[in-house]
Scaffold this motif. Structure first.
Motif, mmCIF file in Angstrom:
data_model
loop_
_atom_site.group_PDB
_atom_site.id
_atom_site.type_symbol
_atom_site.label_atom_id
_atom_site.label_comp_id
_atom_site.label_asym_id
_atom_site.label_seq_id
_atom_site.Cartn_x
_atom_site.Cartn_y
_atom_site.Cartn_z
ATOM 1 N N ASP A 1 0.829 -1.210 0.000
ATOM 2 C CA ASP A 1 0.000 0.000 0.000
ATOM 3 C C ASP A 1 0.862 1.258 0.000
ATOM 4 O O ASP A 1 0.500 2.268 -0.612
ATOM 5 C CB ASP A 1 -0.930 0.006 1.214
ATOM 6 N N ASP A 2 1.992 1.199 0.712
ATOM 7 C CA ASP A 2 2.915 2.347 0.738
ATOM 8 C C ASP A 2 3.456 2.618 -0.660
ATOM 9 O O ASP A 2 3.486 3.764 -1.126
ATOM 10 C CB ASP A 2 4.094 2.079 1.681
ATOM 11 N N VAL A 3 3.906 1.558 -1.313
ATOM 12 C CA VAL A 3 4.475 1.692 -2.654
ATOM 13 C C VAL A 3 3.440 2.270 -3.622
ATOM 14 O O VAL A 3 3.727 3.191 -4.395
ATOM 15 C CB VAL A 3 4.979 0.328 -3.178
ATOM 16 N N ALA A 4 2.235 1.736 -3.571
ATOM 17 C CA ALA A 4 1.173 2.213 -4.467
ATOM 18 C C ALA A 4 0.904 3.695 -4.240
ATOM 19 O O ALA A 4 0.726 4.462 -5.201
ATOM 20 C CB ALA A 4 -0.100 1.399 -4.250
ATOM 21 N N ASP A 5 0.887 4.106 -2.982
ATOM 22 C CA ASP A 5 0.606 5.501 -2.653
ATOM 23 C C ASP A 5 1.746 6.416 -3.098
ATOM 24 O O ASP A 5 1.517 7.499 -3.653
ATOM 25 C CB ASP A 5 0.380 5.636 -1.147
ATOM 26 N N ILE A 6 2.989 5.988 -2.862
ATOM 27 C CA ILE A 6 4.157 6.774 -3.269
ATOM 28 C C ILE A 6 4.148 6.988 -4.773
ATOM 29 O O ILE A 6 4.342 8.106 -5.272
ATOM 30 C CB ILE A 6 5.464 6.068 -2.843
ATOM 31 N N PHE A 7 3.904 5.907 -5.511
ATOM 32 C CA PHE A 7 3.975 6.010 -6.972
ATOM 33 C C PHE A 7 2.766 6.718 -7.571
ATOM 34 O O PHE A 7 2.853 7.272 -8.663
ATOM 35 C CB PHE A 7 4.199 4.631 -7.584
ATOM 36 N N LYS A 8 1.656 6.732 -6.861
ATOM 37 C CA LYS A 8 0.503 7.511 -7.329
ATOM 38 C C LYS A 8 0.856 8.998 -7.354
ATOM 39 O O LYS A 8 0.598 9.704 -8.335
ATOM 40 C CB LYS A 8 -0.685 7.272 -6.396
ATOM 41 N N LEU A 9 1.469 9.464 -6.267
ATOM 42 C CA LEU A 9 1.872 10.870 -6.199
ATOM 43 C C LEU A 9 3.057 11.131 -7.120
ATOM 44 O O LEU A 9 3.106 12.154 -7.810
ATOM 45 C CB LEU A 9 2.215 11.253 -4.759
#
Length: 231
Positions: A85-93
């Protein structure tokens, strides 16, 4: 002769023990020698580094501030782990900021010199170069494109992601066989920017970031599976 030179009011200070220890630990993390979740036992690492325990604690505090380490209750200090979830959120931004930056610089006909230098630096690395020598030019490549927009707010927003981006880059080591692969990817990313082809530049960057996120999430799941199997 120096006796007649005026005092310029500054002094060059050597690297402190704490800074040297932080540099050594940072290299271990970026090279993949300390894996995500690895515990750094104070006594063991202070002894291995040949420093006092209070100096080790100060060094780890620097890396905690950078986001490379974290302190967990009852566990001490360990290498930071990015969950899926962290990775997905980082790469979304990251995608939102970088794609906008790519659009701006490509439309303006700007080819960031620092991005070109970063590709040249990666291309010159030997196959057995330490992974940290890949991480820093990779980071500079993407940062140079954002900074070339001349948008202080866009750059400031992107700067807030830097510690997590570095951690992501460090953890991508198992995906690549050699630095030349990373260099080739970034050379390809630069081509449509040089040519002024906005749609192609945006498409390549989207694919590049999506693949990085997918690889990181896959590595996280693999580590989780291995940990569960060994429990």
């Amino acid at each position: 002769m120096t006796e007649n030179l005026p005092d310029i009011g500054v002094r060059v200070s050597p690297v402190s023990t704490v800074e040297a220890a932080a540099n050594a630990l940072r290299e271990l993390i970026l090279d993949g020698n300390l894996e995500p979740g690895a515990r750094l036992r104070e006594h063991d690492f202070a002894e291995r580094l040949g420093i006092a325990r209070h100096s080790f604690r100060a060094a780890t505090q620097i890396l905690i501030g950078e986001g490379l380490l974290k302190r967990e209750p009852h566990r001490g200090v360990e290498v930071a782990v990015l969950a899926a979830d962290d990775v997905a959120d980082i790469f979304k931004l990251r995608e939102a900021l970088e794609i906008e930056a790519v659009r701006i610089v490509t439309q303006a006909g700007v080819v960031p010199a620092e991005a070109q230098r970063a590709v040249t630096e990666m291309s010159a690395l030997s196959e057995d170069a330490p992974w940290r020598d890949v991480v820093w030019p990779d980071q500079r490549f993407h940062l140079a494109i954002v900074e070339a927009t001349n948008s202080p707010r866009l750059a400031r927003a992107y700067q807030g992601l830097q510690s997590e981006i570095v951690l992501c880059l460090a953890q991508l080591r198992p995906v690549y066989d050699a630095p030349a692969e990373v260099a080739a990817e970034h050379e390809e990313l630069l081509e449509p920017i040089i040519e002024g082809d906005v749609p192609a530049a945006e498409k390549l960057f989207r694919v590049h970031l999506a693949e990085a996120a997918e690889n990181l999430i896959g590595l996280h799941r693999e580590r989780t599976s291995q940990a569960d199997a060994g429990a």
